[in-house]
Design a protein around this motif. Structure first.
Motif, mmCIF file in Angstrom:
data_model
loop_
_atom_site.group_PDB
_atom_site.id
_atom_site.type_symbol
_atom_site.label_atom_id
_atom_site.label_comp_id
_atom_site.label_asym_id
_atom_site.label_seq_id
_atom_site.Cartn_x
_atom_site.Cartn_y
_atom_site.Cartn_z
ATOM 1 N N GLU B 126 -40.164 15.130 -43.823
ATOM 2 C CA GLU B 126 -39.786 15.941 -42.669
ATOM 3 C C GLU B 126 -40.349 17.369 -42.822
ATOM 4 O OE1 GLU B 126 -35.510 15.793 -41.920
ATOM 5 O OE2 GLU B 126 -35.671 17.884 -41.266
ATOM 6 N N ALA B 127 -40.235 17.918 -44.065
ATOM 7 C CA ALA B 127 -40.728 19.275 -44.316
ATOM 8 C C ALA B 127 -42.237 19.343 -44.105
ATOM 9 C CB ALA B 127 -40.376 19.704 -45.737
ATOM 10 N N GLU B 128 -42.933 18.261 -44.494
ATOM 11 C CA GLU B 128 -44.392 18.258 -44.314
ATOM 12 C C GLU B 128 -44.760 18.225 -42.842
ATOM 13 O OE1 GLU B 128 -46.469 15.282 -46.519
ATOM 14 O OE2 GLU B 128 -45.943 16.178 -48.454
ATOM 15 N N GLU B 129 -44.005 17.458 -42.074
ATOM 16 C CA GLU B 129 -44.274 17.405 -40.627
ATOM 17 C C GLU B 129 -44.116 18.789 -40.004
ATOM 18 O OE1 GLU B 129 -41.888 14.404 -38.583
ATOM 19 O OE2 GLU B 129 -42.756 12.921 -39.969
ATOM 20 N N THR B 130 -42.974 19.442 -40.338
ATOM 21 C CA THR B 130 -42.742 20.798 -39.831
ATOM 22 C C THR B 130 -43.880 21.720 -40.263
ATOM 23 O OG1 THR B 130 -40.419 20.341 -40.260
ATOM 24 C CG2 THR B 130 -40.993 22.599 -39.668
ATOM 25 N N ALA B 131 -44.279 21.613 -41.537
ATOM 26 C CA ALA B 131 -45.314 22.489 -42.075
ATOM 27 C C ALA B 131 -46.613 22.326 -41.291
ATOM 28 C CB ALA B 131 -45.530 22.192 -43.552
ATOM 29 N N ARG B 132 -46.995 21.062 -41.018
ATOM 30 C CA ARG B 132 -48.259 20.841 -40.294
ATOM 31 C C ARG B 132 -48.181 21.401 -38.880
ATOM 32 N NH1 ARG B 132 -51.662 17.882 -43.366
ATOM 33 N NH2 ARG B 132 -50.685 16.551 -44.933
ATOM 34 N N ARG B 133 -47.000 21.255 -38.260
ATOM 35 C CA ARG B 133 -46.823 21.791 -36.917
ATOM 36 C C ARG B 133 -46.979 23.320 -36.930
ATOM 37 N NH1 ARG B 133 -42.314 23.078 -34.890
ATOM 38 N NH2 ARG B 133 -41.034 21.909 -36.369
ATOM 39 N N LEU B 134 -46.379 23.969 -37.960
ATOM 40 C CA LEU B 134 -46.461 25.425 -38.038
ATOM 41 C C LEU B 134 -47.881 25.895 -38.326
ATOM 42 C CD1 LEU B 134 -43.150 26.093 -39.962
ATOM 43 C CD2 LEU B 134 -43.712 26.858 -37.648
ATOM 44 N N LEU B 135 -48.590 25.137 -39.196
ATOM 45 C CA LEU B 135 -49.981 25.507 -39.490
ATOM 46 C C LEU B 135 -50.817 25.418 -38.223
ATOM 47 C CD1 LEU B 135 -50.672 23.894 -42.975
ATOM 48 C CD2 LEU B 135 -50.545 26.317 -42.401
ATOM 49 N N ASP B 136 -50.530 24.414 -37.420
ATOM 50 C CA ASP B 136 -51.233 24.266 -36.152
ATOM 51 C C ASP B 136 -50.951 25.480 -35.268
ATOM 52 O OD1 ASP B 136 -52.864 22.835 -34.400
ATOM 53 O OD2 ASP B 136 -51.087 22.219 -33.253
ATOM 54 N N ARG B 137 -49.692 25.916 -35.291
ATOM 55 C CA ARG B 137 -49.290 27.035 -34.449
ATOM 56 C C ARG B 137 -50.016 28.325 -34.830
ATOM 57 N NH1 ARG B 137 -43.050 28.800 -33.315
ATOM 58 N NH2 ARG B 137 -43.525 30.526 -31.924
ATOM 59 N N VAL B 138 -50.273 28.530 -36.138
ATOM 60 C CA VAL B 138 -50.992 29.740 -36.543
ATOM 61 C C VAL B 138 -52.505 29.488 -36.630
ATOM 62 C CG1 VAL B 138 -49.023 30.692 -37.775
ATOM 63 C CG2 VAL B 138 -50.696 29.321 -39.026
ATOM 64 N N GLY B 139 -52.932 28.328 -36.118
ATOM 65 C CA GLY B 139 -54.365 28.050 -36.012
ATOM 66 C C GLY B 139 -55.029 27.643 -37.306
ATOM 67 N N LEU B 140 -54.261 27.076 -38.245
ATOM 68 C CA LEU B 140 -54.845 26.715 -39.541
ATOM 69 C C LEU B 140 -54.560 25.254 -39.905
ATOM 70 C CD1 LEU B 140 -53.924 29.961 -41.497
ATOM 71 C CD2 LEU B 140 -56.209 29.259 -40.787
ATOM 72 N N ALA B 141 -54.484 24.393 -38.893
ATOM 73 C CA ALA B 141 -54.143 22.993 -39.143
ATOM 74 C C ALA B 141 -55.102 22.340 -40.136
ATOM 75 C CB ALA B 141 -54.157 22.227 -37.826
ATOM 76 N N ASP B 142 -56.361 22.781 -40.146
ATOM 77 C CA ASP B 142 -57.356 22.136 -41.009
ATOM 78 C C ASP B 142 -57.323 22.668 -42.432
ATOM 79 O OD1 ASP B 142 -58.119 24.570 -39.897
ATOM 80 O OD2 ASP B 142 -60.252 24.170 -40.247
ATOM 81 N N LYS B 143 -56.442 23.628 -42.736
ATOM 82 C CA LYS B 143 -56.454 24.243 -44.070
ATOM 83 C C LYS B 143 -55.309 23.758 -44.955
ATOM 84 C CE LYS B 143 -59.880 27.079 -43.128
ATOM 85 N NZ LYS B 143 -61.210 26.797 -43.684
ATOM 86 N N ALA B 144 -54.593 22.720 -44.522
ATOM 87 C CA ALA B 144 -53.385 22.293 -45.239
ATOM 88 C C ALA B 144 -53.645 22.021 -46.717
ATOM 89 C CB ALA B 144 -52.803 21.056 -44.564
#
Lengths: 311, 254
Positions: B126-144
């Motif tokens: 669940e935490a990873e899902e939230t994390a990916r969503r937040l990274l997407d929000r700050v425009g860094l989805a590809d940097k996980a």
């Protein structure tokens, strides 16, 4: 020539042909020194191989003999136990010394002071004579009645005494190494962990220690290698580790030099293995520290061959 | 008018003989953006750090959403909370540092997952899902899966903002979030903060970016010498300051 003429062509080169040949400088003295050193090294190796004093046939007979291999195993066990237990206790001591509690930090400081002051061999003999200090060890209420007790020699034994001695000695040094590593971690890391509400123990285990490892590992590698060789001191307790066993054999057959060579060769082999292990462990903890991690020796080798094939 | 989210009341703070905060009062309502301006040494950063109890106050108190920070009150006494309880309170307060303070040995994703898993006991998936969503929000989805040091300063600060958001805090505190950045990277970080402001996140931002304050702040607070000199909407404080000290400061930075 003044600096304002720098854009003009240098007269010497002005009429140079299309290609200029570079003649390397000749270092006669360097070549001579190199030659002398090569001769000296060759002489030494020749002596090693041909001088009958070394008795290489005796070396060959004993190097992989059962007694020696078993003694190497004891040496490895002593090193492993003292390393693991020493660094565990050392880590606890390091955090005690860094703690805000004056009791904990004073106790840790005193421990480190005392155990760094006692020569290891003296300490080992103390533990060997443990039963003279405490005949029985028991569990009970402090300063009150004892519920369960056991004869201390029966509980600990010689190997146990050696491990305790080596561990306590090692812990004092390990404590300072770990403390140095922890202090090297940027304070902002702890602040960030605290600001995120990460539990205290988890902050240490997950955030601080992995970063401290970068500073801990080189010195810890030294310590473990030192400990490996330091186990030879427990020969005073008549424990069958490498150096003791070698002494027993040459005491019997008088072949001192080749048997010392056997011990030397084993210590070199073991130290080399530890050095290789250290390289890989250090590489693992370097993750994230550099933009590109350094290649392993294997990768380096492969790269060399691959580029050769291309060219 | 919405409820009070942050209440700073008569806060004093000294470092040895140096008195850094000399009686600060501050009210921040839910969903509001408060920008704190002031010369260096005016106590802005210290004030921010007392709000999440990275610094203990010497006098006064702070509450967030009605809960006292760092203390428990019974009668006329304030009992200091244990570290464990302070840590739990901090999960309600996101903090973004000037120097990012990302964990360099963890991947970007692990930086975001660490606190929700260990502090809030969220399941890792669940935490990873939230994390990916937040990274997407700050425009860094590809940097996980990259490590922080492989990112630019601006990207690192955006990761740090996402990391603070991962705990779903009630309030976000920014301590000079763009001061360590090259000028051309400041914009991308401010854009992320603006976006958060528009979505109704309660925020307190210490900054030197006057233009940002004018555009985003509901309230601008001007601090000097350990006290709040003047506060109000940006149009009042920035364009028609009443205090001489505010005017002097603005004339230097504008």
């Amino acid at each position: 020539m003044s600096s304002d003429t720098i854009t003009e062509p240098v007269p010497q080169l002005a009429e140079a042909p299309a290609e200029l040949k570079v003649v390397p400088a000749r270092h006669y003295a360097r070549w001579a020194a190199g030659g002398i050193v090569i001769v000296l090294v060759a002489q030494f190796i020749h002596g090693l191989a041909t001088n009958p004093v070394w008795e290489w046939n005796v070396f060959r007979d004993y190097f992989l003999s059962e007694t020696i291999v078993q003694a190497v195993w004891v040496t490895l066990q002593l090193t492993a136990y003292a390393t693991v237990l020493g660094f565990l206790l050392g880590t606890v001591l390091a955090f005690m010394r860094l703690s805000r509690s004056p009791v904990l930090s004073t106790v840790a400081r005193t421990y480190i002071w005392i155990f760094r002051s006692i020569p290891m061999i003296v300490q080992l003999v103390f533990w060997f004579n443990l039963s003279a200090l405490y005949e029985e060890l028991g569990v009970g209420i402090p300063f009150g009645p004892v519920f369960w007790s056991v004869d201390s020699n029966a509980l600990i034994g010689t190997i146990g005494a050696a491990v305790i001695g080596l561990t306590l000695h090692q812990a004092a040094y390990a404590a300072e190494i770990v403390r140095g590593g922890v202090l090297s971690v940027d304070h902002g890391q702890l602040e960030a962990a605290a600001a995120l509400g990460i539990p205290r123990l988890r902050q240490i285990r997950r955030i601080v220690l992995p970063q401290a490892m970068r500073a801990i590992l080189p010195t810890a590698g030294n310590e473990i290698i030192g400990l490996l060789k330091g186990t030879s001191v427990v020969y005073v307790m008549s424990i069958g580790e490498l150096f003791y066993q070698v002494q027993v054999i040459y005491g019997r057959n008088g072949r001192v030099i080749p048997l010392l060579l056997v011990a030397t060769a084993w210590y070199v082999v073991l130290t080399s293995l530890l050095s290789v292990a250290q390289y890989y462990v250090e590489r693992r903890y370097a993750r994230g520290a550099d933009r590109t991690p350094p290649p392993t020796p294997l990768q380096r080798l492969r790269r060399r061959f691959v580029t050769k094939e291309i060219s | 008018m919405s409820a009070v989210m942050v209440d700073v009341h008569g806060v004093h703070k000294s470092f040895g003989p140096l008195e850094v905060l000399r009686g600060v009062d501050l009210l921040v309502r839910a969903g509001e953006v408060t920008v704190i301006l002031g010369p260096s040494g005016s106590g802005k950063s210290t004030l921010l750090r007392t709000i999440n109890h990275l610094e203990k106050v010497n006098r006064g108190w702070i509450s967030i959403d009605g809960e006292l920070i760092g203390y428990r009150r019974s009668g006329n006494k304030l009992h200091e909370l244990k570290e464990k309880d302070v840590l739990r309170q901090r999960t309600n307060i996101g903090f973004v540092f000037q120097n990012f303070n990302l964990f360099p040995h963890l991947t970007v994703l692990d930086n975001l997952v660490e606190a929700p898993v260990s502090a809030l006991r969220r399941p890792r998936r669940e935490a990873e899902e939230t994390a990916r969503r937040l990274l997407d929000r700050v425009g860094l989805a590809d940097k996980a899966d990259t490590y922080p040091r492989q990112l630019s300063g601006g990207q690192q600060q955006r990761v740090a903002i996402a990391r603070a958001l991962a705990l779903e805090p009630k309030v976000l505190l920014f301590d000079e979030p763009t001061s360590a950045l090259d000028p051309e990277l400041v914009g991308e970080v401010l854009d992320v903060i603006k976006d958060l402001a528009e979505s109704g996140t309660t925020m307190i931002v210490v900054t030197h970016e006057i233009g940002f304050a004018r555009e985003v702040a509901d309230t601008v607070v001007f601090m000097d010498g350990g006290v709040v000199v003047e506060q109000g909407p940006p149009s009042a404080v920035l364009d028609n300051p009443r205090q001489e000290r505010t005017r002097a400061f603005l004339s230097k930075v504008l």
